[in-house]
Design a protein around this motif. Structure first.
Motif, PDB file in Angstrom:
ATOM      1  N   PRO A  68      -0.591  -9.361  -7.234  1.00 25.11           N
ATOM      2  CA  PRO A  68      -0.494  -8.611  -5.783  1.00 25.11           C
ATOM      3  C   PRO A  68      -1.130  -7.572  -5.963  1.00 25.11           C
ATOM      4  N   ARG A  69      -1.423  -6.860  -6.994  1.00 27.16           N
ATOM      5  CA  ARG A  69      -2.138  -5.435  -6.963  1.00 27.16           C
ATOM      6  C   ARG A  69      -3.706  -5.689  -7.103  1.00 27.16           C
ATOM      7  N   LEU A  70      -4.043  -7.013  -7.333  1.00 24.23           N
ATOM      8  CA  LEU A  70      -5.507  -7.334  -7.432  1.00 24.23           C
ATOM      9  C   LEU A  70      -5.760  -7.826  -5.951  1.00 24.23           C
ATOM     10  N   TYR A  71      -4.762  -8.553  -5.208  1.00 19.56           N
ATOM     11  CA  TYR A  71      -5.142  -8.845  -3.985  1.00 19.56           C
ATOM     12  C   TYR A  71      -4.990  -7.483  -3.126  1.00 19.56           C
ATOM     13  N   ALA A  72      -4.170  -6.577  -3.291  1.00 19.49           N
ATOM     14  CA  ALA A  72      -4.079  -5.410  -2.646  1.00 19.49           C
ATOM     15  C   ALA A  72      -5.343  -4.573  -2.856  1.00 19.49           C
ATOM     16  N   THR A  73      -6.025  -4.655  -4.076  1.00 22.45           N
ATOM     17  CA  THR A  73      -7.299  -3.937  -4.415  1.00 22.45           C
ATOM     18  C   THR A  73      -8.409  -4.493  -3.351  1.00 22.45           C
ATOM     19  N   MET A  74      -8.533  -5.908  -3.050  1.00 20.29           N
ATOM     20  CA  MET A  74      -9.444  -6.524  -2.359  1.00 20.29           C
ATOM     21  C   MET A  74      -9.401  -6.038  -0.898  1.00 20.29           C
ATOM     22  N   LEU A  75      -7.980  -5.817  -0.442  1.00 19.29           N
ATOM     23  CA  LEU A  75      -7.592  -5.293   0.752  1.00 19.29           C
ATOM     24  C   LEU A  75      -8.080  -3.830   1.037  1.00 19.29           C
ATOM     25  N   ALA A  76      -7.863  -3.043  -0.067  1.00 19.64           N
ATOM     26  CA  ALA A  76      -8.409  -1.795   0.027  1.00 19.64           C
ATOM     27  C   ALA A  76      -9.649  -1.683   0.177  1.00 19.64           C
ATOM     28  N   ASP A 125     -25.829  -3.731 -20.725  1.00 15.70           N
ATOM     29  CA  ASP A 125     -26.598  -4.576 -19.887  1.00 15.70           C
ATOM     30  C   ASP A 125     -26.360  -4.300 -18.331  1.00 15.70           C
ATOM     31  N   CYS A 126     -25.360  -3.551 -17.989  1.00 15.93           N
ATOM     32  CA  CYS A 126     -25.097  -3.196 -16.395  1.00 15.93           C
ATOM     33  C   CYS A 126     -24.802  -1.632 -16.534  1.00 15.93           C
ATOM     34  N   PRO A 127     -26.045  -0.974 -16.515  1.00 15.60           N
ATOM     35  CA  PRO A 127     -25.871   0.493 -16.687  1.00 15.60           C
ATOM     36  C   PRO A 127     -24.999   1.204 -15.478  1.00 15.60           C
ATOM     37  N   GLN A 128     -25.220   0.565 -14.291  1.00 18.30           N
ATOM     38  CA  GLN A 128     -24.709   0.986 -12.997  1.00 18.30           C
ATOM     39  C   GLN A 128     -23.179   1.011 -13.003  1.00 18.30           C
ATOM     40  N   LEU A 129     -22.706   0.167 -13.742  1.00 19.38           N
ATOM     41  CA  LEU A 129     -21.216  -0.216 -13.931  1.00 19.38           C
ATOM     42  C   LEU A 129     -20.609   1.035 -14.456  1.00 19.38           C
ATOM     43  N   GLN A 130     -19.899   2.072 -13.517  1.00 21.49           N
ATOM     44  CA  GLN A 130     -19.461   3.192 -13.950  1.00 21.49           C
ATOM     45  C   GLN A 130     -17.990   3.328 -14.004  1.00 21.49           C
ATOM     46  N   HIS A 131     -17.421   2.516 -13.192  1.00 21.04           N
ATOM     47  CA  HIS A 131     -15.878   2.690 -12.918  1.00 21.04           C
ATOM     48  C   HIS A 131     -15.180   1.372 -13.212  1.00 21.04           C
ATOM     49  N   ILE A 132     -14.054   1.377 -14.250  1.00 22.68           N
ATOM     50  CA  ILE A 132     -13.536   0.090 -14.319  1.00 22.68           C
ATOM     51  C   ILE A 132     -12.087   0.556 -14.373  1.00 22.68           C
ATOM     52  N   TYR A 133     -11.278  -0.023 -13.552  1.00 24.15           N
ATOM     53  CA  TYR A 133      -9.644  -0.106 -13.486  1.00 24.15           C
ATOM     54  C   TYR A 133      -8.982  -1.222 -13.895  1.00 24.15           C
ATOM     55  N   TYR A 134      -7.961  -0.883 -14.664  1.00 19.18           N
ATOM     56  CA  TYR A 134      -7.486  -2.038 -15.164  1.00 19.18           C
ATOM     57  C   TYR A 134      -5.676  -2.371 -14.539  1.00 19.18           C
ATOM     58  N   ASP A 135      -5.188  -3.214 -14.153  1.00 19.91           N
ATOM     59  CA  ASP A 135      -3.911  -3.433 -13.627  1.00 19.91           C
ATOM     60  C   ASP A 135      -2.799  -3.550 -14.776  1.00 19.91           C
ATOM     61  N   HIS A 145     -12.793   5.304 -23.173  1.00 17.29           N
ATOM     62  CA  HIS A 145     -14.067   5.041 -22.600  1.00 17.29           C
ATOM     63  C   HIS A 145     -14.262   5.953 -21.143  1.00 17.29           C
ATOM     64  N   GLU A 146     -15.351   6.475 -21.142  1.00 15.48           N
ATOM     65  CA  GLU A 146     -15.662   7.045 -19.933  1.00 15.48           C
ATOM     66  C   GLU A 146     -15.729   6.283 -18.766  1.00 15.48           C
ATOM     67  N   GLY A 147     -14.976   6.514 -17.659  1.00 19.42           N
ATOM     68  CA  GLY A 147     -15.025   5.641 -16.472  1.00 19.42           C
ATOM     69  C   GLY A 147     -13.624   4.586 -16.355  1.00 19.42           C
ATOM     70  N   LEU A 148     -13.104   4.565 -17.562  1.00 17.10           N
ATOM     71  CA  LEU A 148     -11.874   3.475 -17.678  1.00 17.10           C
ATOM     72  C   LEU A 148     -10.686   4.312 -17.118  1.00 17.10           C
ATOM     73  N   ALA A 149     -10.075   3.598 -16.168  1.00 16.82           N
ATOM     74  CA  ALA A 149      -8.508   4.172 -15.790  1.00 16.82           C
ATOM     75  C   ALA A 149      -7.535   3.058 -15.535  1.00 16.82           C
ATOM     76  N   GLY A 150      -6.337   3.060 -15.601  1.00 18.31           N
ATOM     77  CA  GLY A 150      -5.366   2.334 -14.956  1.00 18.31           C
ATOM     78  C   GLY A 150      -5.263   2.525 -13.379  1.00 18.31           C
ATOM     79  N   LEU A 151      -5.032   1.332 -12.832  1.00 18.51           N
ATOM     80  CA  LEU A 151      -4.599   1.184 -11.737  1.00 18.51           C
ATOM     81  C   LEU A 151      -3.820   2.297 -10.802  1.00 18.51           C
ATOM     82  N   GLU A 152      -2.619   2.546 -12.014  1.00 19.81           N
ATOM     83  CA  GLU A 152      -1.616   3.377 -11.628  1.00 19.81           C
ATOM     84  C   GLU A 152      -2.197   4.750 -11.196  1.00 19.81           C
ATOM     85  N   GLU A 153      -3.179   5.156 -12.019  1.00 21.24           N
ATOM     86  CA  GLU A 153      -3.785   6.692 -11.964  1.00 21.24           C
ATOM     87  C   GLU A 153      -4.474   6.698 -10.588  1.00 21.24           C
ATOM     88  N   LEU A 154      -5.145   5.410 -10.078  1.00 22.55           N
ATOM     89  CA  LEU A 154      -5.919   5.343  -8.980  1.00 22.55           C
ATOM     90  C   LEU A 154      -4.835   5.291  -7.704  1.00 22.55           C
TER      91      LEU A 154
END
Length: 648
Positions: A68-76, A125-135, A145-154
């Motif tokens: 559900p939270r990944l579907y919500a992310t697409m809607l967001a 190989d993807c230096p522009q990938l700066q933000h990674i959020y996990y559910d 790691h820099e730029g890594l955070a939980g979806l809860e924080e977001l």
């Protein structure tokens, strides 16, 4: 009328805020998210993404199972005018590099530790990938790691932002137009790099509405979302149609619990590619072979009746008084319990798509009272091109053009489609776009087929794959490899097949056995084996597969157009074809050209008249390690049959 996905969400949240929108099974318990809850979650994630720097028109990848939270992310993302790009969760890290770089992706939202590890692995190989959020935070506590955070924080940051800026979210949604890009789906890439298929809110919503109207879907439907969200088929059924119809989407706990969850949910609307239906039938047949003699006798007696009268009954035709009584008894003793075991007790409409389904497999499900139908479409057409109306279902067609669709045939038999659901373009690939879209709006499907006398579309094969035999007794005869392969795959002992023959004097096939089905068959005969390679090489297994091949040949001999496609020689491969080894696409379609090159020594042996051939093949394991599998494969001839002449 709502013209974008966020507007559809808001309409449901306003009209029936407390109704269930999605359910997710967690720790064995179903958790429900209402439409109001979903709208609030989308608002918080959108505001959080805005604060993090996601811009209108920017791409954001989403990788994971149905959550559900990944579907919500697409809607967001869509609420901000950004573009979600779902990628396959089972793709290896290297496969994600091209889509991320092609779409200039800076933001990734992923499901769990496995996906986080992939993103971190490819960041160089993807230096522009700066933000990674996990559910799912499990296993990620010590990651810093820099730029890594939980979806809860977001979500927390976004909630605080929305409180401080109460009008921001609605203003962003109001900026959207139906012709804005809503999502991008990468093709499976059977040849070369995958292509990014660009769809707008208008194209996806129009096709979703066409499907909802065709099958009279309502908010009361229950759907189980268990296929990869990156596959547009799953995305249409559990995202686009979900938001159009407002039904409930249920997300299973994991891939291993899908069977249990299917039984618990009892979906009313179901969708799966042929491979899933093949697997279900295989498991049924394995269980029946282990049953007592009297149970097997009852099962086969009533299944013979079902095959004879069941499809006609499903089509609303009269089957006669006595057959009706017998079928009712069969429904009580066999068909009803079988539907319940499969999780299909409440199914009102079930669809299969993605590739052709074997006629016998298709008929089996309809014969036991499951309204299984076929549809025709592709990523580029937003799925819905042709659908089978109730009571007009034929195993060898894919239905009639649905609302808004026009179909015509090119001189070479290729199917051309004009529809409100066509792709806007292939991303950054104008040459490929021009190749498939004509100036007057026709899309080249690359499929060969024709419209039959009832107005139904019949697919033969891919245009590039339909060939001709050359030389020999069947010189010039049509060869349709997928048609042959699907006939073989109906047998529960055959999992995959690769047919060869274009430009050659005869047809040969390479076969994958179904390890579970054949293993069960071997155990009941006290036939010892040590793994897949050993089992596949057993003379008894070759006899089993030869019987299947010759039954297919007998069936092909009845078709005047394809009698020449009978199989002359075959072998059983020493390993299972695997997407990780490049032999299948991520949607499990055979990459026939790649396989022909990779196993060239086997192809030469098949056509060179050899009776055996040694081969060593490199394989990739799930943990990323590589190894090799070697074996001396037996090659056998199969009996072919004289074509049956049509009656004058």
């Amino acid at each position: 009328m709502q013209t974008t996905f966020p507007q559809l969400l808001q309409a449901h949240a306003k009209e029936r805020p407390n109704d269930a929108a999605m359910r997710e099974k967690e720790y064995g318990i179903w958790q429900t998210l209402s439409w109001k809850d979903m709208a609030e979650l989308v608002k918080s994630i959108a505001c959080g993404l805005h604060q993090a720097g996601l811009h209108r028109g920017e791409h954001m990848i989403v990788i994971g199972a149905n959550r559900p939270r990944l579907y919500a992310t697409m809607l967001a993302a869509q609420s901000l005018g950004a573009i979600p790009v779902p990628l396959y969760q089972d793709a290896v890290a290297a496969e994600c590099v091209f889509p991320i770089n092609n779409a200039d992706v800076r933001f990734a939202v992923v499901e769990d530790q496995e996906q986080v590890d992939k993103m971190l692995e490819i960041q160089p190989d993807c230096p522009q990938l700066q933000h990674i959020y996990y559910d799912d935070p499990r296993g990620l506590r010590n990651y810093d790691h820099e730029g890594l955070a939980g979806l809860e924080e977001l979500v927390a940051a976004g909630h605080a932002f929305s409180q401080a800026h109460p009008d921001f979210f609605q203003e962003e949604i109001d900026k959207a137009q139906p012709d804005d890009v809503a999502a991008m789906f990468f093709t499976s890439g059977t040849t070369g790099n995958p292509k990014g298929v660009v769809h707008t809110h208008a194209t996806l919503i129009d096709r979703a509405r066409a499907g909802v109207s065709f099958d009279k879907l309502s908010s009361h439907e229950e759907v189980l979302a268990y296929l990869p969200p990156a596959w547009i088929g799953q995305n249409i059924f559990s995202y686009s149609q979900w938001l159009v119809a407002g039904y409930v989407v249920n997300c299973p706990e994991s891939g291993s619990t899908v069977g249990i969850d299917l039984n618990e949910v009892g979906p009313t609307y179901y969708f799966a590619p042929p491979r899933v239906f093949e697997g279900m039938l295989t498991s049924v047949m394995i269980r029946m072979e282990d049953a007592s003699a009297i149970k097997r006798k009852i099962f086969h007696t009533f299944m013979d009746l079902a095959k004879r009268v069941g499809p006609a009954r499903m089509d609303g035709k009269s089957i006669g008084f006595m057959d009706g009584i017998k079928y009712a008894l069969g429904n009580f003793l066999v068909y009803g319990p079988l539907r319940n075991t499969l999780g299909f007790s409440r199914v009102r409409v079930a669809y299969t798509a993605g590739e052709a389904i074997g006629p016998d497999l298709f008929t089996f499900y309809r014969s036991i009272g499951i309204n299984l139908k076929q549809l025709y479409g592709s990523t580029e057409t937003a799925v819905f091109v042709c659908l089978q109306p109730d009571h007009e279902v034929h195993a060898d067609t894919v239905g009639v053009p649905c609302d808004g669709v026009e179909i015509k045939l090119a001189d070479n038999g290729e199917i051309l489609v004009r529809s409100p659901g066509l792709l806007k373009e292939y991303y950054k690939n104008p040459k490929a776009t021009e190749e498939v879209l004509t100036g007057d709006g026709w899309y080249h499907t690359s499929d060969a087929g024709f419209i039959d006398n009832n107005g139904h579309l019949k697919i033969i094969d891919r245009v590039k794959d339909v060939g001709r035999l050359q030389g020999g007794a069947h010189d010039g005869a049509m060869f349709a490899p997928k048609y042959v392969e699907n006939k073989l795959k109906f047998f529960s002992h055959i999992k995959e097949a690769v047919a060869l023959g274009d430009g050659r004097e005869k047809v040969c096939v390479m076969i994958n056995i179904d390890f579970a089905a054949v293993g069960n068959w071997a155990e009941r005969r006290n036939l010892p084996y040590a793994g897949y390679t050993d089992l596949a090489s057993k003379p008894e297994v070759y006899d089993l597969i030869k019987d299947c091949v010759e039954k297919v040949n007998a069936d092909l001999s009845q078709d005047s157009m394809l009698a020449g496609s009978q199989i002359s020689r075959f072998l059983v491969l020493h390993k299972e074809l695997d997407a990780d080894d490049g032999e299948l696409t991520r949607t499990n379609k055979v990459r026939r050209g790649f396989i022909s090159d990779k196993y060239g020594v086997l192809v030469d042996a098949l056509y060179g008249g050899k009776s055996e051939q040694y081969i060593e093949t490199q394989v990739k394991f799930e943990d990323g390690r590589t190894g090799s599998v070697s074996a001396t494969l037996q090659i056998q001839d199969a009996k072919t049959f004289a074509p049956v002449k049509a009656a004058a």
